[in-house]
Write an enzyme that holds these catalytic residues in place. Structure first.
Site, short mmCIF file in Angstrom:
data_model
loop_
_atom_site.label_atom_id
_atom_site.label_comp_id
_atom_site.label_asym_id
_atom_site.label_seq_id
_atom_site.Cartn_x
_atom_site.Cartn_y
_atom_site.Cartn_z
N LYS A 55 4.03 -9.56 7.59
CA LYS A 55 4.20 -8.19 7.10
C LYS A 55 4.65 -7.27 8.23
O LYS A 55 4.17 -7.39 9.35
CB LYS A 55 2.84 -7.71 6.56
CG LYS A 55 2.91 -6.85 5.32
CD LYS A 55 1.49 -6.64 4.78
CE LYS A 55 1.46 -5.70 3.62
NZ LYS A 55 2.11 -6.18 2.42
N SER A 59 4.67 -1.66 6.74
CA SER A 59 4.06 -2.08 5.49
C SER A 59 2.54 -2.24 5.64
O SER A 59 1.78 -1.93 4.72
CB SER A 59 4.71 -3.39 5.04
OG SER A 59 4.26 -3.77 3.81
N LYS A 63 -0.21 -0.02 3.56
CA LYS A 63 -1.25 -0.66 2.75
C LYS A 63 -2.64 -0.12 3.14
O LYS A 63 -3.47 0.14 2.28
CB LYS A 63 -1.19 -2.17 2.92
CG LYS A 63 -2.00 -2.89 1.89
CD LYS A 63 -1.49 -4.27 1.59
CE LYS A 63 -2.14 -4.84 0.36
NZ LYS A 63 -1.58 -6.12 -0.02
N GLU A 149 -2.01 -15.49 2.84
CA GLU A 149 -1.95 -15.37 1.38
C GLU A 149 -0.82 -16.28 0.87
O GLU A 149 0.33 -16.17 1.31
CB GLU A 149 -1.68 -13.93 0.93
CG GLU A 149 -1.74 -13.83 -0.59
CD GLU A 149 -1.34 -12.47 -1.14
OE1 GLU A 149 -2.23 -11.72 -1.53
OE2 GLU A 149 -0.13 -12.16 -1.16
N GLU A 164 11.75 -6.27 -9.53
CA GLU A 164 10.80 -5.20 -9.85
C GLU A 164 10.35 -4.50 -8.57
O GLU A 164 10.23 -3.28 -8.52
CB GLU A 164 9.60 -5.77 -10.60
CG GLU A 164 8.69 -4.74 -11.21
CD GLU A 164 7.44 -4.47 -10.40
OE1 GLU A 164 6.63 -3.68 -10.84
OE2 GLU A 164 7.29 -5.04 -9.29
N HIS A 165 10.11 -5.31 -7.53
CA HIS A 165 9.68 -4.77 -6.23
C HIS A 165 10.74 -3.80 -5.70
O HIS A 165 10.43 -2.69 -5.27
CB HIS A 165 9.48 -5.94 -5.26
CG HIS A 165 8.73 -5.57 -4.02
ND1 HIS A 165 9.35 -5.06 -2.91
CD2 HIS A 165 7.41 -5.64 -3.70
CE1 HIS A 165 8.45 -4.83 -1.97
NE2 HIS A 165 7.26 -5.17 -2.43
P1 0O2 Z 1 4.62 -6.36 -0.30
O1 0O2 Z 1 5.61 -5.30 0.06
O2 0O2 Z 1 5.20 -7.41 -1.22
O3 0O2 Z 1 3.94 -6.98 0.88
P2 0O2 Z 1 -5.66 -7.79 -1.53
O4 0O2 Z 1 -4.43 -8.29 -0.75
O5 0O2 Z 1 -6.31 -8.88 -2.32
O6 0O2 Z 1 -6.61 -7.06 -0.67
P3 0O2 Z 1 -3.79 -6.51 -3.23
O7 0O2 Z 1 -2.77 -6.13 -2.23
O8 0O2 Z 1 -3.91 -5.62 -4.42
O9 0O2 Z 1 -5.18 -6.68 -2.56
O10 0O2 Z 1 -3.58 -8.02 -3.66
P4 0O2 Z 1 -2.64 -8.63 -4.73
O11 0O2 Z 1 -2.83 -8.02 -6.04
O12 0O2 Z 1 -2.95 -10.09 -4.60
O13 0O2 Z 1 -1.17 -8.26 -4.25
C1 0O2 Z 1 -0.65 -8.72 -3.06
C2 0O2 Z 1 0.85 -8.86 -3.14
O14 0O2 Z 1 1.25 -9.38 -4.42
C3 0O2 Z 1 1.62 -7.56 -3.03
O15 0O2 Z 1 1.73 -7.19 -1.68
C4 0O2 Z 1 2.97 -7.98 -3.64
O16 0O2 Z 1 3.71 -8.80 -2.76
C5 0O2 Z 1 2.50 -8.84 -4.80
N1 0O2 Z 1 2.33 -7.99 -5.99
C6 0O2 Z 1 1.16 -7.60 -6.54
N2 0O2 Z 1 1.38 -6.86 -7.64
C7 0O2 Z 1 2.72 -6.78 -7.81
C8 0O2 Z 1 3.57 -6.17 -8.80
O17 0O2 Z 1 3.13 -5.52 -9.76
N3 0O2 Z 1 4.92 -6.34 -8.62
C9 0O2 Z 1 5.45 -7.05 -7.59
N4 0O2 Z 1 6.79 -7.16 -7.52
N5 0O2 Z 1 4.68 -7.64 -6.65
C10 0O2 Z 1 3.34 -7.50 -6.75
P5 0O2 Z 1 2.01 -5.67 -1.26
O18 0O2 Z 1 1.41 -5.45 0.06
O19 0O2 Z 1 1.55 -4.74 -2.35
O20 0O2 Z 1 3.56 -5.56 -1.19
#
Ligand code: 0O2
Length: 216
Positions: A55, A59, A63, A149, A164-165
């Site tokens: 990451k 970012s 977070k 993860e 979507e992201h």
């Molecule tokens: P990025 O920019 O992709 O790194 P936790 O990590 O368990 O403390 P969190 O972050 O809510 O809590 O965990 P979760 O739900 O497992 O989500 C982690 C990652 O899953 C996110 O990282 C995204 O990569 C992906 N993700 C989760 N929800 C969505 C969604 O609705 N749409 C998309 N496209 N990806 C999702 P980041 O840090 O949020 O983002």
């Protein structure tokens, strides 16, 4: 020792990032070996591709802010679970659960938590299988259990999540309702496609087996 307990050098960004990069290498190699073993035994390739990333600092800070924490190295190690992330993209939904089971059986990995967003999709429509694991990193004088993860999903789920992201990022989480609704509708089309492809694959395997039987 867990990465959260790392006292010496906790103020060192380089030390922490070195651990996460090493953990990514360990887990990626493990997944490559599992895939190769699967090909050797079953003559079938469950993984289409693997992507890994550490990451970015921006970012991580975003977070931490979102979670309501101060941005410090101690907090990021404690609260940001996906600093090291591996994405495993499989052919079919059934491969996802097969991979997850194989990962769970690895003696040197500890599964900390599992989130099944396939059985329980997110409000956005997001589908993926997440495993938070720790992997021991053997340094000269200590062993540090480091978090990674693992996101496991199909090509179709990955296609939806990546787009979507990108779209959501433009709105910084505040997309108009009609966009969110359309995205959820797309997620449903993607799920139908996954189900149809799985069904087709099973039908093909059955037809092939029957042909072989008839030949004998
Ligand atoms: P990025 O920019 O992709 O790194 P936790 O990590 O368990 O403390 P969190 O972050 O809510 O809590 O965990 P979760 O739900 O497992 O989500 C982690 C990652 O899953 C996110 O990282 C995204 O990569 C992906 N993700 C989760 N929800 C969505 C969604 O609705 N749409 C998309 N496209 N990806 C999702 P980041 O840090 O949020 O983002």
């Amino acid at each position: 020792m867990d990465i959260e307990e790392l006292k010496e050098g906790i103020d060192s960004w380089e030390t922490v990032m070195f651990l996460y990069r090493s953990a990514l290498r360990e887990v990626s190699t493990k997944l490559d070996i599992l895939n190769d073993e699967f090909i050797q035994i079953n003559n079938y390739n469950p993984i289409e591709y693997i992507k890994s990333r550490v990451k970015t600092p921006e970012s991580i800070v975003k977070k931490l802010k979102r979670q309501g924490h101060e941005d410090s190295i101690e907090n990021m190690v404690k609260y940001v679970n996906d600093i090291a992330g591996v994405r495993v993209v499989c052919s079919f939904t059934s491969d996802i659960y097969r991979m997850a089971e194989m990962i769970g059986k690895q003696n040197d990995l500890t599964v900390v938590s599992v989130k099944d967003y396939i059985k329980h999709p997110k409000e956005s429509g997001y589908k993926s299988f997440h495993m938070l694991v720790t992997v021991p990193i053997f340094l000269g004088d200590q062993v540090v259990n480091t978090k990674v993860e693992i996101q496991i999903r199909t090509i179709a789920m990955d296609f939806w999540a990546s787009l979507e992201h990108k779209i959501y990022y433009k709105f910084e989480g505040n997309a108009p309702e009609y966009i969110s609704r359309d995205l959820r509708a797309c997620a449903s089309i993607v799920s139908d496609l996954d189900a149809k492809m799985l069904q087709l694959n099973e039908a093909i395997l059955e037809a092939k087996a029957q042909q072989e039987e008839e030949k004998e």
